[in-house]
Motif scaffolding. Structure first.
Motif, PDB file in Angstrom:
ATOM      1  N   THR A  37      13.585  33.382 -26.244  1.00 45.63           N
ATOM      2  CA  THR A  37      13.452  32.413 -25.144  1.00 45.63           C
ATOM      3  C   THR A  37      14.069  31.058 -25.464  1.00 45.63           C
ATOM      4  N   ILE A  38      14.649  30.900 -26.649  1.00 43.17           N
ATOM      5  CA  ILE A  38      15.189  29.593 -27.039  1.00 43.17           C
ATOM      6  C   ILE A  38      16.699  29.559 -26.813  1.00 43.17           C
ATOM      7  N   ASP A  39      17.132  28.552 -26.083  1.00 40.44           N
ATOM      8  CA  ASP A  39      18.556  28.259 -25.911  1.00 40.44           C
ATOM      9  C   ASP A  39      18.933  27.232 -26.973  1.00 40.44           C
ATOM     10  N   PRO A  40      19.740  27.603 -27.989  1.00 39.13           N
ATOM     11  CA  PRO A  40      20.074  26.658 -29.061  1.00 39.13           C
ATOM     12  C   PRO A  40      20.654  25.337 -28.563  1.00 39.13           C
ATOM     13  N   LYS A  41      21.287  25.355 -27.381  1.00 44.38           N
ATOM     14  CA  LYS A  41      21.849  24.125 -26.845  1.00 44.38           C
ATOM     15  C   LYS A  41      20.786  23.243 -26.186  1.00 44.38           C
ATOM     16  N   ASN A  42      19.694  23.836 -25.801  1.00 47.97           N
ATOM     17  CA  ASN A  42      18.592  23.092 -25.170  1.00 47.97           C
ATOM     18  C   ASN A  42      17.273  23.736 -25.609  1.00 47.97           C
ATOM     19  N   PRO A  43      16.932  23.598 -26.893  1.00 46.52           N
ATOM     20  CA  PRO A  43      15.839  24.400 -27.463  1.00 46.52           C
ATOM     21  C   PRO A  43      14.447  24.074 -26.928  1.00 46.52           C
ATOM     22  N   TYR A  44      14.266  22.914 -26.301  1.00 48.72           N
ATOM     23  CA  TYR A  44      12.917  22.538 -25.854  1.00 48.72           C
ATOM     24  C   TYR A  44      12.659  22.873 -24.383  1.00 48.72           C
ATOM     25  N   GLN A  45      13.631  23.482 -23.741  1.00 41.59           N
ATOM     26  CA  GLN A  45      13.451  23.859 -22.339  1.00 41.59           C
ATOM     27  C   GLN A  45      12.777  25.231 -22.254  1.00 41.59           C
ATOM     28  N   LEU A  46      11.725  25.324 -21.420  1.00 38.64           N
ATOM     29  CA  LEU A  46      11.074  26.612 -21.219  1.00 38.64           C
ATOM     30  C   LEU A  46      12.005  27.542 -20.455  1.00 38.64           C
ATOM     31  N   SER A  47      11.959  28.815 -20.804  1.00 38.83           N
ATOM     32  CA  SER A  47      12.700  29.813 -20.043  1.00 38.83           C
ATOM     33  C   SER A  47      11.997  30.040 -18.707  1.00 38.83           C
ATOM     34  N   ALA A  48      12.670  30.718 -17.794  1.00 40.01           N
ATOM     35  CA  ALA A  48      12.071  31.008 -16.488  1.00 40.01           C
ATOM     36  C   ALA A  48      10.793  31.821 -16.652  1.00 40.01           C
ATOM     37  N   GLU A  49      10.812  32.779 -17.586  1.00 42.65           N
ATOM     38  CA  GLU A  49       9.617  33.596 -17.826  1.00 42.65           C
ATOM     39  C   GLU A  49       8.475  32.753 -18.387  1.00 42.65           C
ATOM     40  N   GLU A  50       8.797  31.815 -19.270  1.00 42.49           N
ATOM     41  CA  GLU A  50       7.770  30.943 -19.839  1.00 42.49           C
ATOM     42  C   GLU A  50       7.214  29.994 -18.782  1.00 42.49           C
ATOM     43  N   GLU A  51       8.076  29.475 -17.931  1.00 40.85           N
ATOM     44  CA  GLU A  51       7.621  28.595 -16.847  1.00 40.85           C
ATOM     45  C   GLU A  51       6.611  29.316 -15.965  1.00 40.85           C
ATOM     46  N   LEU A  52       6.911  30.555 -15.611  1.00 42.70           N
ATOM     47  CA  LEU A  52       6.016  31.329 -14.756  1.00 42.70           C
ATOM     48  C   LEU A  52       4.698  31.613 -15.472  1.00 42.70           C
ATOM     49  N   CYS A  53       4.775  31.969 -16.740  1.00 43.38           N
ATOM     50  CA  CYS A  53       3.567  32.236 -17.535  1.00 43.38           C
ATOM     51  C   CYS A  53       2.691  30.989 -17.625  1.00 43.38           C
ATOM     52  N   LEU A  54       3.307  29.853 -17.939  1.00 38.82           N
ATOM     53  CA  LEU A  54       2.546  28.612 -18.112  1.00 38.82           C
ATOM     54  C   LEU A  54       1.899  28.175 -16.807  1.00 38.82           C
ATOM     55  N   LYS A  55       2.589  28.362 -15.703  1.00 36.44           N
ATOM     56  CA  LYS A  55       2.032  27.996 -14.409  1.00 36.44           C
ATOM     57  C   LYS A  55       0.726  28.740 -14.147  1.00 36.44           C
ATOM     58  N   GLY A  56       0.703  30.054 -14.434  1.00 35.48           N
ATOM     59  CA  GLY A  56      -0.516  30.837 -14.242  1.00 35.48           C
ATOM     60  C   GLY A  56      -1.621  30.425 -15.194  1.00 35.48           C
ATOM     61  N   LEU A  57      -1.254  30.183 -16.458  1.00 27.13           N
ATOM     62  CA  LEU A  57      -2.257  29.787 -17.442  1.00 27.13           C
ATOM     63  C   LEU A  57      -2.858  28.426 -17.103  1.00 27.13           C
ATOM     64  N   ARG A  58      -2.009  27.498 -16.722  1.00 25.19           N
ATOM     65  CA  ARG A  58      -2.502  26.159 -16.400  1.00 25.19           C
ATOM     66  C   ARG A  58      -3.474  26.201 -15.230  1.00 25.19           C
ATOM     67  N   HIS A  59      -3.139  26.956 -14.214  1.00 26.63           N
ATOM     68  CA  HIS A  59      -4.039  27.086 -13.066  1.00 26.63           C
ATOM     69  C   HIS A  59      -5.396  27.634 -13.508  1.00 26.63           C
ATOM     70  N   SER A  60      -5.383  28.625 -14.381  1.00 25.50           N
ATOM     71  CA  SER A  60      -6.641  29.255 -14.820  1.00 25.50           C
ATOM     72  C   SER A  60      -7.486  28.306 -15.655  1.00 25.50           C
ATOM     73  N   PHE A  61      -6.858  27.548 -16.554  1.00 27.70           N
ATOM     74  CA  PHE A  61      -7.612  26.609 -17.385  1.00 27.70           C
ATOM     75  C   PHE A  61      -8.209  25.484 -16.537  1.00 27.70           C
ATOM     76  N   VAL A  62      -7.417  24.935 -15.630  1.00 30.22           N
ATOM     77  CA  VAL A  62      -7.899  23.834 -14.803  1.00 30.22           C
ATOM     78  C   VAL A  62      -8.991  24.309 -13.846  1.00 30.22           C
ATOM     79  N   SER A  63      -8.894  25.564 -13.384  1.00 28.61           N
ATOM     80  CA  SER A  63      -9.825  26.081 -12.382  1.00 28.61           C
ATOM     81  C   SER A  63     -11.082  26.699 -12.980  1.00 28.61           C
ATOM     82  N   SER A  64     -11.136  26.862 -14.303  1.00 26.40           N
ATOM     83  CA  SER A  64     -12.295  27.513 -14.923  1.00 26.40           C
ATOM     84  C   SER A  64     -13.563  26.691 -14.689  1.00 26.40           C
ATOM     85  N   GLN A  65     -14.461  27.219 -13.883  1.00 20.10           N
ATOM     86  CA  GLN A  65     -15.697  26.496 -13.573  1.00 20.10           C
ATOM     87  C   GLN A  65     -16.549  26.311 -14.818  1.00 20.10           C
TER      88      GLN A  65
END
Length: 652
Positions: free
Chosen positions: A361-389
């Motif tokens: 998932t690392i682009d050597p020219k831009n190593p700190y940018q999330l890949s599309a798959e990572e962006e989608l994964c993080l979006k779901g995880l963030r929603h779950s952590f913030v929404s956990s009652q």
């Protein structure tokens, strides 16, 4: 404009609603003056629990070993060994013991006899323990449903209240199949009265199995105070949606395979992370990310999930450190230092080969940018952590009960350190555009923790990450956390983390005096109490530092770090350390009467037992008395009207 006296009366009027005339105010002054003469209550300090909920429960249940000697003193002469063991186990684990007892074929007469004897013994303990409390506070600890009944039972052993009194209680509850419930809540009451205040010195999560259950159990205790640790702020930041901290707590949970606390405890599904691991890292052996225990998911899948979380964490931390140049941590942005062609990394001029070079998932020219798959994964995880009652409820509770430091009877308690340089000068930290150090740093951070719960802005959330692992964090105390190096570099020379000079200087008396004075603690009587750094008991290390004025009570409570644990207990007569050894299980404790009998070491022995008047609580009572005296003066000057006296009372 109101004059100063008007302002004073405004403060006094709410007090007048509670104490509506001179007599009621004087009676309260007399009550507070009497409470000041009582022995100070036992305060127990436990730190670095790290998810070990069962061991925490036993340490609290046996009151750090202080209940057993009391039971021996009161009942040792008229209980045989088996009776004593069974009675003690009942106090420690009332629901489990009662579950076993319910399965025994008691006759009605045997049940009533057992219940009468057991309740009489339990309430003898309750009376002894409650004598150290004000009646108001003791009754406040009684279970609400049984409060009036328990208040009656406090007076049971009198000439007019003989055997028939408690027998009547047992008979009525036995007829309604509730006598076991009374035994249960009375056993729990004994434990609750044995600990006047429970202080947690930080780090409820990580390594151990169930941080969620640790907090659940703490919320059941009658009087808990909490000092923040770096693992706690990491979970707070994850709940508030900080991307790097979400990945961090997931990475640690997967490393120790503590997945149940995530999906079952907090209802946070890991589907998106599992999908990322399967689709992107599906062919990756990830041998250096294997979890430390087994479970339902395959070892390979958990290893890939951990690696996926780690890579996202390194990317997100790199993004954050770029937007926080004031921290001067650009050297901890490592992904752009990797030579992706030959599989090595340059750290401080030394070239280290990487033991894992698979970075899909690392682009050597831009190593700190999330890949599309990572962006989608993080979006779901963030929603779950913030929404956990559940996670949200626990975090709100911790913020409402939490502090960056506490002072109890000249014991200064904070999690890790006060950052200093080699000369012992306090180092500063930027918080909200202001440079703060020493006590001011902890005060500012405490305000931030309260603020961020309601207004989670990016700058404050980034500071939560800094508290997790920043070099000037008072919750961390090292120059770095070498997670990347441990994961990807075999050479352990790259793993070294340098501790802040604080940890060496607390062996020096002059430095301890400086820290104590910073918090206005008596330097002659004061003791610094920290957790965070495990004491190497097996190597002969002592928790009491050479200065005699600082103690570390992280004894590696977690099984992953040695399965030991220290608690500090501040009693009226002494302050002592209790070293708790390996704990098998609740089941073994109930089945075999197994108790963790701690090794006790005295830290301070007071020539004269400490009273409430000698502590911060006594100062609080003095302040209340002063306000009441002002209220009485306002009544006498007719600045505040008194309510009518009850029949038989008279004005002074």
């Amino acid at each position: 404009m109101p004059n100063p006296s008007d302002k004073s009366l405004t403060v006094l009027r709410p007090l007048a609603e509670r104490f509506p005339n001179v007599d009621s105010a004087m009676a309260e002054i007399a009550r507070l003056a009497a409470i000041r003469t009582l022995p100070k209550g036992a305060i127990h300090v436990i730190s670095d629990i790290h998810g070990e909920d069962q061991k925490l429960r036993h340490v609290i249940n046996n009151a750090s070993g202080s209940l057993r000697p009391l039971v021996e003193k009161m009942f040792g002469d008229h209980m045989d060994a088996d009776e004593f063991r069974d009675f003690l186990t009942l106090i420690f684990y009332p629901p489990e013991v009662i579950k076993v007892l319910r399965q025994k074929p008691f006759t009605d007469e045997e049940l009533r006899s057992y219940a009468t004897t057991t309740l009489r013994n339990l309430f003898e303990l309750v009376r002894v323990l409650a004598a150290g409390y004000s009646l108001k506070r003791a009754i406040g600890i009684f279970p609400v449903e049984y409060r009036e009944l328990f208040s009656e039972m406090l007076h049971e052993p009198t000439t007019s209240r003989r055997q028939e009194f408690i027998s009547a209680i047992v008979n009525e509850l036995a007829n309604r199949d509730r006598v076991w419930n009374l035994i249960h809540v009375t056993g729990r009451l004994v434990r609750n009265l044995a600990i006047y205040e429970l202080i947690i010195g930080g780090d409820c999560w990580d390594r151990g199995p169930r941080g969620d259950r640790v907090v659940d159990y703490l919320r059941q205790q009658p009087n808990v105070s909490f000092v923040w640790g770096n693992h706690d702020v990491a979970w707070l930041g994850a709940h508030l949606g900080h991307p790097a901290l979400i990945c961090n707590v997931l990475r640690v949970s997967l490393r120790y395979r503590r997945i149940t606390q995530i999906d079952e405890g907090y209802s946070i599904p890991l589907t998106s992370l599992e999908h990322l691991a399967q689709n992107v890292y599906g062919d990756d052996p990830a041998v250096h990310f294997m979890p430390k225990s087994t479970g339902l998911r395959s070892m390979e899948m958990v290893a890939r999930m951990q690696k996926a979380a780690a890579v996202m964490q390194f990317k997100l931390e790199g993004q954050m450190l770029q937007r926080r140049p004031e921290w001067e941590l650009d050297h901890r942005r490592l992904l752009h230092l990797i030579d992706y062609d030959n599989g090595s990394i340059d750290l401080g001029g030394t070239q280290y080969p990487l033991r894992d070079t698979y970075f899909p998932t690392i682009d050597p020219k831009n190593p700190y940018q999330l890949s599309a798959e990572e962006e989608l994964c993080l979006k779901g995880l963030r929603h779950s952590f913030v929404s956990s009652q559940k996670l949200g409820e626990q975090m709100r509770w911790l913020v409402s009960h939490g502090a960056m430091y506490l002072i109890r009877d000249n014991h200064l308690i904070f999690h890790a350190c006060l950052p200093v340089d080699e000369d012992g000068e306090f180092l500063s930290m930027q918080i909200g555009g202001e440079s703060v150090k020493g006590r001011d740093m902890l005060v500012a951070l405490e305000k931030l923790l309260v603020r961020v719960m309601d207004r989670p802005e990016e700058a404050d959330l980034d500071i939560l990450w800094y508290l997790w692992s920043g070099p000037c964090s008072p919750l961390f105390g090292k120059d770095r956390i070498a997670t990347f190096e441990r994961d990807f570099i075999a050479d352990k020379a790259s793993h070294h983390e340098t501790k802040n000079p604080y940890f060496a200087l607390i062996h020096e008396e002059w430095f301890c005096d400086k820290v104590l004075a910073e918090f206005d603690v008596d330097t002659k009587m004061g003791i610094i109490v920290n957790g965070h750094v495990p004491v190497k008991v097996d190597e002969g290390e002592s928790p009491l530092k050479k200065s005699g004025k600082a103690v570390t009570i992280d004894g590696a409570f977690s099984e992953a770090y040695g399965d030991r644990g220290y608690t500090m207990v501040m009693e009226a007569e002494r302050t002592f350390l209790a070293l708790h050894h390996q704990f098998e299980s609740v089941e073994a404790a109930v089945r075999d009467g197994v108790d963790i009998i701690p090794s006790l070491t005295d830290i301070r022995i007071w020539d004269t037992p400490r009273r409430n008047a000698d502590t911060e609580l006594g100062t609080h009572f003095s302040f209340q008395i002063d306000l009441l005296e002002q209220l009485i003066e306002a009544y006498r000057n007719n600045e505040i009207a008194q309510a009518a006296l009850s029949s038989g009372a008279r004005l002074v």
